[in-house]
Design a protein around this motif. Structure first.
Motif, short mmCIF file in Angstrom:
data_model
loop_
_atom_site.label_atom_id
_atom_site.label_comp_id
_atom_site.label_asym_id
_atom_site.label_seq_id
_atom_site.Cartn_x
_atom_site.Cartn_y
_atom_site.Cartn_z
N LEU A 292 0.81 -1.21 0.00
CA LEU A 292 0.00 0.00 0.00
C LEU A 292 0.84 1.26 0.00
N ALA A 293 2.09 1.17 0.55
CA ALA A 293 2.98 2.33 0.57
C ALA A 293 3.65 2.55 -0.78
N ASN A 294 3.57 1.57 -1.66
CA ASN A 294 4.20 1.66 -2.97
C ASN A 294 3.26 2.39 -3.94
N PRO A 295 3.65 3.58 -4.42
CA PRO A 295 2.76 4.35 -5.32
C PRO A 295 2.38 3.58 -6.58
N ASN A 296 3.29 2.72 -7.08
CA ASN A 296 2.99 1.97 -8.29
C ASN A 296 1.80 1.03 -8.09
N PHE A 297 1.62 0.57 -6.82
CA PHE A 297 0.48 -0.28 -6.53
C PHE A 297 -0.74 0.55 -6.13
N LYS B 226 -1.98 2.71 -9.17
CA LYS B 226 -2.21 2.12 -10.49
C LYS B 226 -3.02 0.83 -10.48
N ALA B 227 -3.04 0.15 -9.34
CA ALA B 227 -3.81 -1.10 -9.28
C ALA B 227 -5.30 -0.80 -9.34
N PRO B 228 -6.12 -1.75 -9.83
CA PRO B 228 -7.57 -1.54 -9.85
C PRO B 228 -8.09 -1.22 -8.46
N PRO B 229 -9.06 -0.32 -8.34
CA PRO B 229 -9.58 0.10 -7.02
C PRO B 229 -10.02 -1.07 -6.15
N GLU B 230 -10.65 -2.09 -6.79
CA GLU B 230 -11.13 -3.21 -5.99
C GLU B 230 -9.98 -4.02 -5.40
N VAL B 231 -8.83 -4.06 -6.13
CA VAL B 231 -7.66 -4.78 -5.62
C VAL B 231 -7.05 -4.03 -4.44
N VAL B 232 -6.99 -2.71 -4.55
CA VAL B 232 -6.46 -1.90 -3.45
C VAL B 232 -7.37 -2.02 -2.23
N ALA B 233 -8.67 -1.98 -2.46
CA ALA B 233 -9.63 -2.09 -1.34
C ALA B 233 -9.47 -3.44 -0.64
N GLU B 234 -9.28 -4.49 -1.42
CA GLU B 234 -9.10 -5.83 -0.83
C GLU B 234 -7.83 -5.88 0.01
N CYS B 235 -6.78 -5.25 -0.49
CA CYS B 235 -5.51 -5.22 0.24
C CYS B 235 -5.68 -4.49 1.58
N LYS B 236 -6.38 -3.37 1.57
CA LYS B 236 -6.63 -2.62 2.81
C LYS B 236 -7.44 -3.44 3.80
N ALA B 237 -8.44 -4.17 3.28
CA ALA B 237 -9.27 -5.00 4.16
C ALA B 237 -8.45 -6.12 4.78
N ASN B 238 -7.56 -6.72 3.98
CA ASN B 238 -6.70 -7.78 4.50
C ASN B 238 -5.74 -7.25 5.57
#
Length: 934
Positions: free
Chosen positions: A895-900, A903-915
């Motif tokens: 999550l700290a990596n700007p490239n992720f 640029k990652a799809p919003p749903e992928v980022v949201a899943e990462c935050k939830a995890n």
């Protein structure tokens, strides 16, 4: 009465496993044979009626049919349970173009054309095909358990519907609302027929934009210009050009308006006209005008009195007006015209151009706007009546947003071309007096509209007798058929007996109660039904219009034949049963009008969603089997109502929940919240009845050897409550899972095979049983038991190990519930003992070496000293903490990596935050438990 082929009542047990296919077939036969869904118009009860959207007789069951059927049948079965006099009327549509296309293909394979057979022989063949193949979809609909009145089944070409069509046509013609005239229509060269605007599908295609020079007739203009440049996507139509139009405010061409051009390849002089339709910003600002081959050009031609020159025949080939290009197919002519324009120096340039092209929905070829003499309905007077009714929410659209779509279409409506150049269908009830025009039908041949040939002859004799009229008069009926949607527009009332105003069904069940249909035919069908109904009955044909969405595939794509992604419902019915498929489809509905998604594994022809519904059916089956084995051979009726004073805490809780679910489910069914109703019943049945109440009463149902009188009385109370809850649950589930509920209900009640659950009353609502406070406290009790079980799992306790359980709460009402449920908690958690303390008492007597958990305001303690290896438990918790911290570090880094993050799809980022949040919570929980061990 003959005995029906249904399962004998079972009062002690059901077969171990549920076999849906055989069970469903037996109950379908039983319902139909007994006339369970064949209502009497004179019977008591508030009327409720639905006429089903008639599937095409050519069709076979697809997932859209299954979805629509599941929704309609859920609605009508609920209304029967409400005691209403319900008619659900089935039928099929004759599908003019589709059937004729199939038959003509069959004849072509034999080297024949329909003309070789003649009209009568062709129609005989069509009826034979309908009898042999047309019933396929009806049999498939039966497999879904459709509770329709098959004895009233209708067909849009049956005698009653045909009489209604003839009457409707005559009345509209007498009112001046049907006329015959030459207008530009959408012509399908493949089917050889006109098609309506609604039967045209716009497709994006990659084509070209050809730019041509049209020379000024008088030579060079004052500014030296010698030509105008026009662009077109259909060069073959330039042969029929009768003008070039410019915008009257365009200064570039103001001095040229009124002058003429010489049409290339043809040599015809055509005027330059000024018209507001022209967009001066598009292209060169000059538009070629071909009034006989383009609807916008037709309108320009009407405004400027331009001649109409048709250069194309109805088979899509060029006619004699096309000169040297006569006989060429329209697409061959396109190439030839371009080549000729280039050879003669008129081609400026060619551009690649992606644009929308109208295709015939049936013929699957581009339609050709052509001048043709056809029959039309004046729609504005009919639409005005519908718009006025809509001001009073008549009909009421669910969801309401579709009323705007409906209103907008009625506000901007064109006259409806209703004639089709087909043989299969309702032949137009008009007779031409061909003796007036040399024995042939021409555009000027006089005609009469009548209900039959005898009436037509009488009218013709009255109009054309004596004087210069030819004798004897020779009549010939119009060879064309009516648009299929004309008869479909009469469906809600023609099927009930109209035009017989005294028809019992019409008097009892019209207007119908609700139309259930997809949003994609609001224009095709819904609006035409309301227009026709307003004209002939003075009322809208249905009170409500429930618009549902589409069934999408496992990749969320719309299912279609062209995409090849359809799912065969019969495969899923064979594998899981009709009830499982029905329940799965309805349960997926998140809100009225929303699309649903059905997962499907195409390699194995399986669906996890439908399988989950089949598992639910098995859960209900097993719960009912458990009840039958524990009710002592009694039924809900013989057991009777439980004594309110004898009810235990769990009994009062489940009866309160039953009353609430009863009220909520009835409200949801009644307001078309079908998805919400199915979800609510699923949660109640699976989680509350099966997983909790049944588990809570097992010890009471089996009090052991030599039970006391008090234990036997309590056993009877538990039996009474269980029987009552299951009985009501099966009734509430019946609209969604009719076969399974009918089977289980007969097993539970022991009712004879001539009595059907489908015709029982909805369970009475026990308002006195509702207890908000108890339900809230019991939900906390359930959560407390879950916490105890989780703590046992963390401690690694064996199922046979008993351990003390301590609850600490400062809320007296929660403490009271926990105290009253001590025996239940002990049984469900294998507690050595159960203590319920307030915070002060707990502090005075602290538990040492205890695992702790929290549920809301309740603390749960599990003293484990001496019962488990504490060092091993500490090591396991430390390992869990280390694992969680490692996961936290990895997720936080991503999550700290700007490239992720960016640029990652919003749903992928949201899943990462939830995890990440979950990992932090798990780490904190493990730390607290480690601290509790000291």
């Amino acid at each position: 009465m003959a005995r029906l082929a249904v399962p004998a009542p079972v009062t002690d047990a059901l077969p171990k496993t549920y076999e849906p296919v055989g069970t469903e077939a037996r109950w379908q036969q039983a319902w139909e044979t007994s006339g369970a869904f064949h209502p009497d118009p004179s019977a008591p009860g508030e009327p409720f009626s639905v006429v089903i959207p008639p599937p095409n007789v050519t069709g076979s069951l697809h997932m859209g049919h299954a979805f629509n059927t599941a929704l309609i049948d859920t609605i009508v079965r609920f209304q029967r349970l409400q005691g209403k006099n319900v008619l659900c009327l089935p039928g099929t549509d004759h599908a003019s173009i589709a059937v004729q296309t199939i038959l003509e293909k069959q004849l072509k394979a034999e080297g024949k054309r329909k003309e070789d057979l003649g009209r009568e022989a062709f129609l005989e063949k069509a009826w034979e095909w309908k009898v042999q193949s047309g019933g396929t979809i009806v049999g498939q609909l039966r497999r879904l358990g459709y509770s329709v009145d098959w004895r009233r089944e209708r067909f849009t070409l049956d005698a009653g519907c045909s009489a209604a069509v003839i009457e409707a046509f005559n009345r509209l013609h007498e009112q001046g609302l049907i006329y015959r005239g030459e207008y530009l229509v959408n012509w399908c060269p493949a089917s050889g027929s006109a098609v309506s605007d609604l039967e045209v599908e716009m497709k994006e295609v990659d084509g070209h934009l050809w730019h041509f020079r049209y020379p000024l007739t008088a030579g060079a203009a004052a500014d030296g210009r010698t030509h105008l440049e026009v662009a077109t996507t259909r060069p073959e139509t330039l042969l029929g050009d009768t003008a070039v139009a410019v915008n009257p405010k365009d200064p570039r061409y103001a001095d040229l308006v009124g002058q003429t051009l010489t049409l290339p390849l043809v040599g015809r002089e055509i005027p330059i006209v000024a018209d507001d339709h022209v967009d001066a910003e598009f292209g060169t600002g000059c538009v070629k005008v071909t009034p006989a081959h383009d609807p916008n050009d037709f309108a320009i031609g009407q405004r400027h009195n331009l001649p109409l020159i048709t250069v194309m025949a109805k088979d899509g080939s060029m006619n004699e007006a096309a000169g040297r290009f006569q006989g060429l197919d329209r697409f061959e002519a396109r190439k030839a015209v371009v080549a000729a324009m280039e050879a003669e120096g008129f081609l400026v340039k060619v551009e690649d151009y992606r644009h929308s092209v109208p295709f015939s929905d049936r013929g699957k070829v581009p339609v050709e706007p052509l001048l043709s003499t056809q029959w039309f309905v004046k729609t504005e007077p009919l639409a005005a009546r519908c718009r006025e009714a809509l001001e009073n929410a008549d009909p009421c659209f669910v969801p309401e947003r579709w009323s705007k779509v409906y209103r907008d279409w009625l506000t901007d409506i064109r006259d409806w071309c209703i004639s089709r150049q087909l043989w299969w269908g309702h032949r137009i009830p008009a007779w031409f007096v061909v003796s007036e025009t040399g024995g042939v039908i021409t555009d000027s041949t006089p005609y009469v509209v009548a209900r039959d040939e005898a009436e037509a002859r009488a009218k013709a004799e009255a109009q054309f007798s004596g004087g210069t009229h030819a004798h004897p008069l020779v009549l010939q009926q119009d060879p064309d058929a009516l648009d299929t949607w004309f008869s479909s527009g009469l469906w809600p009332f023609s099927t009930l007996g109209w035009p017989d105003a005294d028809a019992a069904d019409l008097a009892r069940w019209y207007p119908t109660s609700v139309l259930v249909t997809g949003f994609d035919i609001i224009f095709f069908w819904v609006a035409r039904m309301t227009m026709m109904a307003g004209a002939f009955t003075g009322r809208m044909p249905f009170q409500d219009v429930y618009i549902h969405g589409l069934v999408r595939d496992e990749n969320n794509r719309k299912m279609s034949k062209s995409a090849g992604n359809g799912i065969d419902p019969l495969l899923l019915i064979d594998r899981y049963g009709a009830d499982a498929l029905r329940f799965a489809l309805v349960r997926e509905v998140a809100g009225a009008g929303q699309d649903i998604r059905l997962d499907y594994d195409r390699k194995s022809d399986t669906s996890a969603t439908v399988e989950a519904s089949r598992n639910f059916a098995n859960k209900l089956w097993n719960a009912t089997r458990f009840a039958l084995m524990n009710l002592g051979g009694e039924t809900p009726a013989s057991l009777g109502e439980p004594d309110p004073g004898a009810l235990q805490l769990a009994d009062r809780w489940i009866l309160s929940r039953l009353a609430r679910v009863n009220r909520e489910t009835a409200e949801r069914y009644g307001s078309y919240g079908l998805g919400e109703a199915s979800k609510g019943l699923y949660e109640f049945a699976w989680n509350e009845v099966c997983d909790w109440y049944v588990e809570l009463i097992k010890r009471r149902l089996n009090p052991g050897e030599n039970p006391s009188p008090e234990a036997l009385a309590d056993q009877r109370t538990a039996r009474q409550v269980l029987a009552k809850v299951l009985n009501a649950l099966l009734v509430m589930l019946h609209p969604l899972m009719p076969h399974l509920s009918e089977e289980l209900w007969h097993g539970l009640t022991g009712e004879p095979e001539t009595t059907f659950l489908a015709l029982q009353p909805w369970p009475a609502l026990d308002v006195a049983a509702l207890d908000d406070s108890l339900e809230a406290s019991f939900a906390e009790l359930i959560e407390a038991i879950r916490v105890v079980r989780n703590l046992r799992a963390v401690a690694g306790l064996k199922p046979s190990q008993s351990v003390p359980v301590r609850f600490v709460s400062g809320r007296s009402e929660l403490a009271a519930v926990l105290t009253a449920a001590t025996a239940d908690i002990t049984a469900l958690t294998r507690a050595e003992r159960v203590e319920v303390l307030d915070p002060a008492a707990a502090e005075a007597n602290p538990a040492t070496k205890a695992l702790a958990g929290v549920s809301g305001e309740l603390q749960v303690l599990l003293p484990i000293e001496g019962l488990v290896d504490l060092e091993a438990l500490r090591a396991r918790l430390e390992k869990d903490i280390a694992k969680a911290e490692k996961e936290i570090k990895g997720l936080a880094g991503r999550l700290a990596n700007p490239n992720f993050a960016d640029k990652a799809p919003p749903e992928v980022v949201a899943e990462c935050k939830a995890n990440l949040a979950d990992a932090k919570a798990q780490a904190e929980l493990a730390r607290r438990r480690l601290a509790d061990l000291g």
